[in-house]
Motif scaffolding. Structure first.
Motif, PDB file in Angstrom:
ATOM      1  N   ARG A 130      17.372  14.810  58.597  1.00 22.14           N
ATOM      2  CA  ARG A 130      17.762  15.208  59.947  1.00 22.14           C
ATOM      3  C   ARG A 130      17.933  13.966  60.814  1.00 22.14           C
ATOM      4  N   ALA A 319      29.589  14.668  63.518  1.00 27.94           N
ATOM      5  CA  ALA A 319      28.704  15.799  63.239  1.00 27.94           C
ATOM      6  C   ALA A 319      29.090  17.010  64.074  1.00 27.94           C
ATOM      7  N   GLY A 321      32.002  18.087  64.633  1.00 27.25           N
ATOM      8  CA  GLY A 321      33.198  18.746  64.118  1.00 27.25           C
ATOM      9  C   GLY A 321      34.459  18.023  64.550  1.00 27.25           C
ATOM     10  N   ALA A 346      27.851  13.968  54.757  1.00 25.32           N
ATOM     11  CA  ALA A 346      28.316  15.303  55.150  1.00 25.32           C
ATOM     12  C   ALA A 346      27.346  15.866  56.186  1.00 25.32           C
ATOM     13  N   PHE A 347      27.889  16.507  57.221  1.00 25.25           N
ATOM     14  CA  PHE A 347      27.067  17.060  58.296  1.00 25.25           C
ATOM     15  C   PHE A 347      27.077  18.584  58.263  1.00 25.25           C
ATOM     16  N   SER A 348      25.957  19.160  58.715  1.00 24.79           N
ATOM     17  CA  SER A 348      25.866  20.612  58.881  1.00 24.79           C
ATOM     18  C   SER A 348      24.816  20.890  59.957  1.00 24.79           C
ATOM     19  N   ASP A 349      24.822  22.118  60.461  1.00 21.77           N
ATOM     20  CA  ASP A 349      23.810  22.565  61.432  1.00 21.77           C
ATOM     21  C   ASP A 349      23.759  21.675  62.674  1.00 21.77           C
ATOM     22  N   TYR A 350      24.916  21.257  63.141  1.00 24.33           N
ATOM     23  CA  TYR A 350      24.945  20.449  64.371  1.00 24.33           C
ATOM     24  C   TYR A 350      24.457  21.291  65.545  1.00 24.33           C
ATOM     25  N   SER A 366      21.640  16.862  63.878  1.00 25.75           N
ATOM     26  CA  SER A 366      22.358  17.482  62.769  1.00 25.75           C
ATOM     27  C   SER A 366      21.606  17.238  61.468  1.00 25.75           C
ATOM     28  N   THR A 367      21.856  18.106  60.505  1.00 27.14           N
ATOM     29  CA  THR A 367      21.453  17.827  59.130  1.00 27.14           C
ATOM     30  C   THR A 367      22.516  16.923  58.517  1.00 27.14           C
ATOM     31  N   THR A 369      23.698  14.850  54.911  1.00 29.86           N
ATOM     32  CA  THR A 369      23.519  14.762  53.463  1.00 29.86           C
ATOM     33  C   THR A 369      24.241  13.531  52.945  1.00 29.86           C
ATOM     34  N   THR A 371      25.957  12.258  50.113  1.00 33.36           N
ATOM     35  CA  THR A 371      26.559  12.863  48.934  1.00 33.36           C
ATOM     36  C   THR A 371      26.670  11.827  47.827  1.00 33.36           C
TER      37      THR A 371
END
Length: 374
Positions: A130, A319, A321, A346-350, A366-367, A369, A371
Motif C-alpha cells: 500500500r 493510480a 486512472g 499496477a495500481f488498484s483500489d485507489y 492505492s494498492t 503491485t 508485477t
C-alpha cells in the motif's frame, strides 16, 4: 527508530542489477566443488620391483658369461639370478562406487536447480503493498501567525495523520509540508516506520520525507534531485531504493512538492514546468536504465497538466486512472496530489481519504503491485 544517512551528493541511475544473478553464480561454484569432491580420492597403484644379478666385481645389473660353457666368471659356476619385474595391480573404481557418486551428484544438481528456481520465483513474483501521498499541512501554517488558524497545532494533527496511515495499512508514504516539529512527532510516535532523508539535509528537505514500514521494506540506496521551488529556489528532494523483506523485489520511490500559485509566493507556473521536466526525465531514465520499477508521489499543484506530462512518454500511469493512449485522457476526478508508477507497477483500489482536521489535503492512496514485467 532507524534512520538512513543520505549520500552527500546526488546520484544518477544505476545500471541493471547483477545481484539477482550473484546467488546463481555462487550455487554453481558450490556444485563444481561438490562434483570435484565426488571424483577425488586415493589412487590405487604400485611400484615395479626388479631383482638384478651381480657380477664378481659387485657391479649391479651386469654379469659376464663364458661363451663356451655359458657359465659365469664366478668361482662357484652358479648361474646368475634371473631378472624379474613385479608389476603392481592397477587401481580402479568399483562399479557400485561410481554409481553412488553419480547418484549423489545428480541429487546435488536437482537440489541446486530447485534453489535457483526458488530464488528466481521470489525475485519475479508479484509483490503487493500500500502506497500513499500525504500533504500533512506544515506546522507553521497552524501555529501562531499561521494562515490556517482553524486547525489544531502540529502535535494532535500528527496523531490524526498517523492514525490515517495505520487505518489504511500504508506501507510507503511520501509526505509534503512535513516540517521539523512534525518529523519529531512522527518519529517518536510511529516507530514502525523509517524515513529518508530525515533531518540529514536540513529544515527545507525534511518537508519531503519518504517513510516506509521496516517490517515490509529495507533501505538499499538513495539520492536526491535538486528541484526548483517557489521563485526558482532549489531544494533537494528524495529518491530512495527499497527492497521487499518478503521477496527481495526492489523499487525506487520518489517524492516531490512543486510550487503553487499563491498571493505570497506569486505565479510559479514556470517553475512547476521546469520541476516536472526534471522529475519526469530523471525517473524515466531511472526506470529504463536501472531496471527497477519507479513510484512517484507528490503534491504537484497541478491536475490535468501534470497527468499529461507524466504519462505522455508511455512509461508512467497514474493510480487515479486515466489514459494516454491516443492522446491525454485524464481521470474524471483529480487532486493536486498524485501517485504515478512506471512499467512494472499496477495500481488498484485507489482512494481519496478525508483526514478531517489533520490537514487541508486529503490522503491519496492505492494498492500497488510489482508485477513480473520489469
Amino acid at each position: 527508530m532507524t534512520h538512513q544517512d543520505p549520500p552527500t551528493t546526488p546520484r544518477g541511475p544505476r545500471w541493471r542489477r547483477a545481484e539477482v544473478w550473484a546467488p546463481v553464480v555462487a550455487l554453481v561454484v558450490v556444485a563444481a566443488v561438490v562434483w570435484a569432491s565426488f571424483w577425488s580420492g586415493p589412487t590405487v597403484g604400485g611400484a615395479t620391483d626388479a631383482s638384478v644379478g651381480a657380477s664378481q666385481d659387485g657391479t649391479p645389473g651386469s654379469y659376464d658369461a663364458d661363451p663356451e660353457t655359458g657359465g659365469s666368471d664366478g668361482e662357484d659356476g652358479e648361474e646368475p639370478d634371473a631378472t624379474g619385474n613385479q608389476g603392481a595391480e592397477v587401481g580402479h573404481v568399483a562399479p557400485e562406487e561410481l554409481e553412488e557418486s553419480v547418484r549423489r551428484f545428480r541429487a546435488a544438481q536437482r537440489k541446486l536447480a530447485d534453489r535457483v528456481s526458488a530464488q528466481l520465483r521470489k525475485r519475479t513474483a508479484p509483490f503487493v503493498f500500500r502506497v500513499a501521498s500525504f500533504n500533512v499541512l506544515g506546522d507553521s501554517h497552524t501555529g501562531p501567525g499561521g494562515n490556517k488558524p482553524g486547525f489544531p497545532d502540529g502535535s494532535p494533527r500528527m496523531d490524526m495523520a498517523i492514525a490515517a496511515l495505520r487505518n489504511n495499512d500504508i506501507d510507503v508514504v511520501g509526505f509534503q509540508e512535513f516540517e521539523q516539529s512534525q518529523y519529531n512527532f512522527f518519529t517518536a510516535r510511529a516507530g514502525e516506520y523509517a524515513t529518508y532523508p530525515g533531518m540529514a539535509l536540513g529544515n527545507k528537505s525534511v518537508r519531503f520525507n519518504i517513510a516506509w514500514r521496516t517490517s515490509v521494506w529495507t533501505f538499499v540506496d538513495a539520492h536526491t534531485l535538486s528541484i526548483p521551488y517557489a521563485g526558482g529556489s532549489r531544494i533537494d528532494m528524495p529518491v530512495v531504493l527499497l527492497q521487499s523483506n518478503e521477496t527481495g523485489r526492489r523499487a525506487w520511490f520518489a517524492n516531490f512538492h512543486n510550487p503553487a500559485d499563491t498571493p505570497s509566493l506569486g505565479n510559479n507556473g514556470r517553475w512547476r514546468a521546469e520541476a516536472a521536466g526534471i522529475e519526469i526525465s530523471h525517473l524515466t531514465e531511472l526506470a529504463q536504465s536501472d531496471g527497477y520499477p519507479v513510484i512517484a508521489t507528490g503534491d504537484y499543484n497541478e491536475r490535468e497538466e501534470i497527468f499529461c506530462r507524466f504519462t505522455a512518454g508511455g512509461v508512467f500511469t497514474a493510480a487515479a486512472g486515466g489514459s494516454s493512449a491516443g492522446g491525454c485522457a485524464p481521470p474524471p476526478r483529480m487532486q493536486v496530489d498524485w501517485i504515478f508508477g512506471s512499467t512494472g507497477v499496477a495500481f488498484s483500489d485507489y482512494a481519496v481519504t478525508d483526514t478531517g482536521r489533520a490537514s487541508d489535503h486529503a490522503m491519496v492512496h492505492s494498492t500497488a503491485t510489482l508485477t513480473g514485467d520489469e
